[in-house]
Enzyme design. Sequence first.
Site, short mmCIF file in Angstrom:
data_model
loop_
_atom_site.label_atom_id
_atom_site.label_comp_id
_atom_site.label_asym_id
_atom_site.label_seq_id
_atom_site.Cartn_x
_atom_site.Cartn_y
_atom_site.Cartn_z
CG ASP A 338 -2.05 0.00 19.91
OD1 ASP A 338 -1.89 0.86 19.05
OD2 ASP A 338 -1.79 -1.20 19.75
C1 LIG Z 1 -2.94 -0.37 10.32
C2 LIG Z 1 -2.04 -0.15 9.10
C3 LIG Z 1 -0.60 -0.46 9.47
C4 LIG Z 1 -2.52 -1.12 8.00
O1 LIG Z 1 -1.69 -1.02 6.90
P1 LIG Z 1 -2.18 -1.15 5.39
O2 LIG Z 1 -3.40 -2.02 5.34
O3 LIG Z 1 -1.01 -1.67 4.62
O4 LIG Z 1 -2.39 0.33 5.04
P2 LIG Z 1 -3.53 1.37 4.67
O5 LIG Z 1 -3.90 2.24 5.81
O6 LIG Z 1 -3.03 2.07 3.50
O7 LIG Z 1 -4.79 0.50 4.40
C5 LIG Z 1 -5.55 0.69 3.49
C6 LIG Z 1 -5.46 -0.53 2.59
O8 LIG Z 1 -6.51 -1.40 2.94
C7 LIG Z 1 -7.51 -1.27 1.97
N1 LIG Z 1 -8.81 -1.26 2.65
C8 LIG Z 1 -9.04 -0.96 3.93
N2 LIG Z 1 -10.33 -1.04 4.23
C9 LIG Z 1 -10.94 -1.42 3.12
C10 LIG Z 1 -12.27 -1.70 2.79
N3 LIG Z 1 -13.26 -1.62 3.69
N4 LIG Z 1 -12.53 -2.08 1.53
C11 LIG Z 1 -11.54 -2.19 0.61
N5 LIG Z 1 -10.25 -1.95 0.88
C12 LIG Z 1 -9.95 -1.57 2.11
C13 LIG Z 1 -7.16 0.05 1.33
O9 LIG Z 1 -7.68 0.26 0.10
C14 LIG Z 1 -5.65 -0.05 1.24
O10 LIG Z 1 -5.28 -0.97 0.27
P3 LIG Z 1 -4.21 -0.66 -0.86
O11 LIG Z 1 -4.70 0.57 -1.54
O12 LIG Z 1 -4.22 -1.89 -1.69
O13 LIG Z 1 -2.94 -0.44 -0.10
C15 LIG Z 1 -2.16 1.29 8.57
O14 LIG Z 1 -3.49 1.53 8.22
C16 LIG Z 1 -1.73 2.34 9.57
O15 LIG Z 1 -0.53 2.60 9.76
N6 LIG Z 1 -2.70 3.00 10.21
C17 LIG Z 1 -2.46 4.08 11.16
C18 LIG Z 1 -2.09 3.57 12.52
C19 LIG Z 1 -2.95 2.46 13.01
O16 LIG Z 1 -4.17 2.58 13.04
N7 LIG Z 1 -2.30 1.35 13.37
C20 LIG Z 1 -2.99 0.14 13.80
C21 LIG Z 1 -3.63 0.36 15.09
S1 LIG Z 1 -2.51 0.82 16.28
C22 LIG Z 1 -1.68 -0.56 16.80
O17 LIG Z 1 -0.54 -0.53 16.95
C23 LIG Z 1 -2.36 -1.76 17.11
O18 LIG Z 1 -3.55 -1.69 17.28
O19 LIG Z 1 -1.65 -2.78 17.24
#
Ligand SMILES: CC(C)(COP(=O)(O)OP(=O)(O)OC[C@H]1O[C@@H](n2cnc3c(N)ncnc32)[C@H](O)[C@@H]1OP(=O)(O)O)[C@@H](O)C(=O)NCCC(=O)NCCSC(=O)C(=O)O
Length: 438
Positions: A338
């Site tokens: 990270d």
């Molecule tokens: C962090 C995550 C695991 C979070 O997982 P999820 O929230 O399940 O996945 P998604 O990326 O698909 O997130 C988008 C979802 O959030 C919703 N979303 C996000 N932001 C918004 C806002 N501002 N408004 C409305 N909705 C939102 C979006 O529509 C999706 O919802 P739905 O359409 O309803 O699904 C993923 O984003 C990811 O793998 N990201 C890449 C790697 C990363 O950045 N990892 C974390 C930091 S690194 C780490 O390890 C760490 O820091 O610890």
Amino acid sequence: MDESAKAFGTSPAHVVGEGAWKSRFAVTELACQSMGAVGSAVADLIAALNLGPKPDVQVDRRLASLWFTWSIHPQGWEVPPSWDAIAGDYQTRDGWIKLHTNAPHHRAAALSVLECRADREVVAQAVSGWDANTLEDAIVEVGGAAAAMRSRAGWQAHPQGAAVAAEPFVHWEQHPGQVREWQAKADRPLAGLRVLDLTRVLAGPVATRTLAGFGADVLRVDPASWGEPGVVPDVTLGKRCCHLDLKTGSDKAVLYELLAQADVLVHGYRPGALDAMIGADRPDNLIEVCLDAYGWTGPWTGRRGFDSLVQMSCGIAEAGMGWSGSDKPHPLPVQALDHATGYFMAAAVVSALTRAVRGDGIHRARLSLARTAEVLAKLEPVSGPEITGSTPADLDDWIENSPWGPAKRLKAGVAVAGAPMWWDRPSAELGSSPASWG
Ligand SMILES: CC(C)(COP(=O)(O)OP(=O)(O)OC[C@H]1O[C@@H](n2cnc3c(N)ncnc32)[C@H](O)[C@@H]1OP(=O)(O)O)[C@@H](O)C(=O)NCCC(=O)NCCSC(=O)C(=O)O
């Protein structure tokens, strides 16, 4: 030349001091390389803008290592725990799996597959009836976040491991365009640079915190439903934070306004997730840098992931187990994937600014935690006195008046001569500022 110096076109920074995290992997070297990459990129930018001669850059081994943990040191209060009660490693019928359940929707996904309640012992019992890979697939399938423990050789032979190893460290794309002028000064090279921050947890937020340390105006956007009380005090330093629900038309319109006036967009959504919410068009002047967990090619691109999960997948936890003689997965002593990816992303932003200033167009970059793990795997650990944590001598005198109480911070780990890192504002609650540029 190190891999990042090649990717960012910089020269490696001068490393001073001593100390190392005790690890099977070269965590301290990765800290020095990634923080050094930011410093060197800033020095190049200062020279490209003709603000002065190219300054010297120095990385302190001990402080760089410590920045890979918590930078905030609360005075008389505590940051809440960052791990959910059932998050962690569990033994399966044939090995180990890590469940990442800090976000409520990921926790619900894991529990729906395991068909049990949120109690550690009950979860352990349920997991023990599964094979690791089958359970990993089942949780991923329903939108959860989990990773089976693989060996390094197993990862290298896996289609995703092979794909990531063959990827460039930084995926660069070049577009025609120019950056807007910002208020760069020799001692504050990113002053007035507008950075829209759509990142979460650690990696992306570390990138934007770093840019704020050189003066950037960082505005973080979250939906009101998202919370990370265990990391927000550490990673929001120097930023303003607003709420926008990007699934509603009115908030989306606000985001387009913000984007139209932004210089840089940094995000950490899974591939395609941001485009699905706001479309794929970007203003011509916009530098965009993003990360994902498992890389940008291969069958797992798009898989949800966190540092601790990638450590399980790519063989780090298994190699650590053998090295330490532990009977369970042994991760790195800090969330190095990270933090390093965050500093590399900040270096990518600054390097893109330098290229734009030189008339080389607008560069956009994609990085990943899994590709950073490949950088780490190739580095040789250097021994030295073991670093175990910070002491009062590692802290700055500045008292930060955070919304949670007074705090101290670590002294900066990288020093660009004449342009020290410091932050204009304390850390902030998510959603505490209006959604507008200051
Ligand atoms: C962090 C995550 C695991 C979070 O997982 P999820 O929230 O399940 O996945 P998604 O990326 O698909 O997130 C988008 C979802 O959030 C919703 N979303 C996000 N932001 C918004 C806002 N501002 N408004 C409305 N909705 C939102 C979006 O529509 C999706 O919802 P739905 O359409 O309803 O699904 C993923 O984003 C990811 O793998 N990201 C890449 C790697 C990363 O950045 N990892 C974390 C930091 S690194 C780490 O390890 C760490 O820091 O610890």
